[in-house]
Enzyme design. Structure first.
Site, PDB file in Angstrom:
ATOM      1  N   HIS A   1      31.586  49.469  24.890  1.00 15.06           N
ATOM      2  CA  HIS A   1      31.039  50.786  24.515  1.00 15.06           C
ATOM      3  C   HIS A   1      31.736  51.904  25.282  1.00 15.06           C
ATOM      4  CE1 HIS A   1      27.688  49.618  21.997  1.00 15.06           C
ATOM      5  NE2 HIS A   1      27.212  48.794  22.912  1.00 15.06           N
TER       6      HIS A   1
ATOM      7  N   THR B   1      22.214  44.013  19.242  1.00 15.20           N
ATOM      8  CA  THR B   1      21.934  43.003  20.270  1.00 15.20           C
ATOM      9  C   THR B   1      20.592  42.286  20.111  1.00 15.20           C
ATOM     10  OG1 THR B   1      23.316  44.163  21.832  1.00 15.20           O
ATOM     11  CG2 THR B   1      21.661  42.686  22.764  1.00 15.20           C
TER      12      THR B   1
ATOM     13  N   ASP C   1      27.329  39.233  25.929  1.00 15.47           N
ATOM     14  CA  ASP C   1      27.053  40.261  24.922  1.00 15.47           C
ATOM     15  C   ASP C   1      28.342  40.954  24.463  1.00 15.47           C
ATOM     16  OD1 ASP C   1      26.083  42.601  23.562  1.00 15.47           O
ATOM     17  OD2 ASP C   1      24.216  42.434  24.691  1.00 15.47           O
TER      18      ASP C   1
ATOM     19  N   ASN D   1      17.417  47.696  17.461  1.00 19.11           N
ATOM     20  CA  ASN D   1      17.121  47.908  18.889  1.00 19.11           C
ATOM     21  C   ASN D   1      16.086  49.020  19.063  1.00 19.11           C
ATOM     22  OD1 ASN D   1      18.981  45.974  19.523  1.00 19.11           O
ATOM     23  ND2 ASN D   1      20.503  47.372  20.405  1.00 19.11           N
TER      24      ASN D   1
ATOM     25  N   HIS E   1      28.848  48.880  17.736  1.00 22.09           N
ATOM     26  CA  HIS E   1      28.609  47.770  16.816  1.00 22.09           C
ATOM     27  C   HIS E   1      27.302  48.041  16.104  1.00 22.09           C
ATOM     28  CE1 HIS E   1      25.579  46.374  19.700  1.00 22.09           C
ATOM     29  NE2 HIS E   1      26.431  46.804  20.611  1.00 22.09           N
TER      30      HIS E   1
ATOM     31  N   HIS F   1      27.504  39.779  18.781  1.00 19.99           N
ATOM     32  CA  HIS F   1      28.259  40.655  17.869  1.00 19.99           C
ATOM     33  C   HIS F   1      29.588  41.017  18.494  1.00 19.99           C
ATOM     34  CE1 HIS F   1      27.292  43.854  20.654  1.00 19.99           C
ATOM     35  NE2 HIS F   1      26.013  43.528  20.567  1.00 19.99           N
TER      36      HIS F   1
ATOM     37  N   ASP G   1      30.058  43.754  26.440  1.00 18.48           N
ATOM     38  CA  ASP G   1      29.476  44.809  25.603  1.00 18.48           C
ATOM     39  C   ASP G   1      29.510  46.176  26.291  1.00 18.48           C
ATOM     40  OD1 ASP G   1      27.664  45.568  23.211  1.00 18.48           O
ATOM     41  OD2 ASP G   1      26.506  46.244  24.935  1.00 18.48           O
TER      42      ASP G   1
ATOM     43  N   TYR H   1      13.656  41.199  32.816  1.00 19.19           N
ATOM     44  CA  TYR H   1      14.983  41.751  32.558  1.00 19.19           C
ATOM     45  C   TYR H   1      15.320  42.906  33.492  1.00 19.19           C
ATOM     46  CZ  TYR H   1      19.075  43.818  30.607  1.00 19.19           C
ATOM     47  OH  TYR H   1      20.342  44.316  30.501  1.00 19.19           O
TER      48      TYR H   1
HETATM   49 ZN   LIG Z   1      26.005  47.081  22.654  1.00 21.31          ZN
END
Ligand SMILES: [Zn+2]
Length: 453
Positions: A193, A70, A34, A91, A336, A238, A189, A154
């Protein structure tokens, strides 16, 4: 003659997928790290990933879909559809008809996913095949009443090693065989962030961990004897842009919270007006020059982000590196979701295996092109999609592709050779015939005869 007949029949047998005489069906593992921005590959060292690329293909820049978040992009990879067509438009979503909410913590309702059919479902409808997922958005949801045969619920607390162990077990021992599998990892990812992509020290550390995970993956596949037969795609959803506390757009300074419901905030805010949409639109228009404000019907066509009820009546798109906030919001140093034409928002793609060329580099494809390519590799009939299979032909060994610069080079080269040959032939002919000796023109006897008698 007999040999050619044998070759013809053996070719027909291997060409008919699923026939009893054919070997194992093609297999594909799709991996996502990610938030892996395309230019990380140039700016950091990835010894394991570079080895992987050397044996396969690299697409330097993948044009992903707007909004560059995402869930939407992961669903575009596995369906070949723009967000307005697959229905995962953010999201965070809200459906006005059913009053349902969607967020990354509340994503299990098939209602949100059923507007499309992901490739793991299609793969599983084929005879004698199953799919497996060591996490990927949507793989723990019964989409069209189907989950992958093997999947994990998840949880971000499950280590990469555990995901990999499950995956390789399923790939090596399941019956019917797993022919399509996914593997998802939250980095880089999460660190992008937290620290921002410009934090070289922290990003270096995290990207080294990501590269080590690629090393573990390759090692495991080799140990289990899967390396030679399995096609592996490593890609991402991304990129990541650097944000700053000096680049904030505070909505509370422009509009009254009582006038609207906020469905999503930054960098693409989704606004559902409570009463006067036009008044709200004009208040937002003059709010901040670092943010574009669109009524739903005026969203630029290039975003392919309009024709879905889950897209709200007003959307705000922050400029690169700017953050839309409310007075009480906290700031991320990287984010993003911005315009998908920004290079900082684009990921890369690398692939290796029997379906792919070796040592080939390609400049760009679209995220939506990945789906028809994967269907081709697996021998599946793709659902209608927004991708173009032709864009990925140069990556595949069984396809003939014209690379425009190469084709121009070949034509110019051929013309030069032809011109040179023609010149040589003319010179040679002149030399062979040699100069004619001078001789007086001989008049024949009848030359004096008048032409007309
Ligand atoms: Zn993210």
């Amino acid at each position: 003659m007999r040999l050619s007949l044998v070759l013809l029949f053996s070719g027909l047998a291997t060409g008919c997928r699923g026939s009893s005489s054919s070997p194992l069906p093609p297999r594909l593992l799709l991996v996502s790290f990610d938030g892996f921005r395309a230019d990380y590959l140039q700016n950091y060292e990835f010894p394991h990933l570079q080895n992987f690329i050397k044996e396969g293909v690299l697409v330097e820049q993948v044009q992903n879909v707007f909004i560059t978040k995402t869930f939407p992009n992961h669903y575009s990879i596995v369906t070949g559809l723009y967000e307005e067509s697959h229905g995962i438009v953010a999201n965070s979503m809200y459906d006005v008809v059913t009053k349902k909410h969607f967020s990354d913590m509340n994503d299990k309702d098939p209602f949100w996913w059923n507007e499309a059919v992901p490739i793991w479902v299609t793969n599983q409808l084929q005879e004698n095949r199953s799919s497996a997922a060591a996490m990927w958005p949507g793989t723990d949801v019964p989409i069209h009443n189907t989950t992958p045969s093997y999947f994990m619920d998840y949880s971000r607390s499950v280590s990469f090693g555990e995901r990999l162990r499950n995956l390789t077990t399923w790939l090596s021992s399941s019956n019917p065989p797993v022919t399509f599998a996914t593997l998802y990892w939250e980095e880089p990812d999460a660190s992008g962030h937290k620290y921002g992509p410009d934090d070289k020290d922290n990003m270096h550390r995290v990207l080294k961990e990501v590269d080590d995970h690629v090393g573990e993956l390759v090692h495991q596949l080799k140990v289990l004897g899967l390396w030679d037969s399995l096609n592996v795609i490593i890609t991402s959803d991304h990129g990541m842009a650097q944000c700053s506390k000096d680049r904030l757009i505070n909505l509370d300074l422009c509009i009254d919270p009582a006038d609207y419901t906020l469905v999503d905030l930054s960098p693409v805010a989704a606004i559902l007006p409570k009463k006067n949409r036009t008044k709200l639109f004009y208040e937002l228009k003059v709010c901040d020059s670092h943010m574009k404000v669109y009524l739903k019907e005026d969203i630029p066509a290039r975003f392919h982000y309009q024709h879905n009820d889950r897209i709200q009546p007003i959307i705000l798109v922050a400029d690169e590196g700017w953050t839309i906030v409310l007075s009480k919001s906290s700031l991320k140093l990287g984010d993003h979701g911005y315009d998908n034409s920004l290079p900082s928002m684009n990921p890369f793609l690398a692939a290796r295996g029997p379906a792919f060329h070796k040592g080939y580099k390609h400049s760009t494809i679209n995220t939506v092109d990945i789906y028809p390519m994967m269907c081709h590799i697996l021998g599946l009939k793709p659902h209608p999609n927004n991708g173009t299979f032709g864009h990925t032909k140069c990556l595949l060994v069984d396809q003939w592709c014209i690379n425009l610069p190469e084709a121009i080079g070949i034509v110019i080269g051929a013309l030069l050779v032809l011109t040179t040959l023609t010149c040589l032939i003319i010179i040679m002919q002149n030399r062979l015939s040699g100069p004619r000796p001078f001789s007086r023109l001989q008049l024949q006897d009848d030359d004096d005869d008048p032409l007309i008698a």
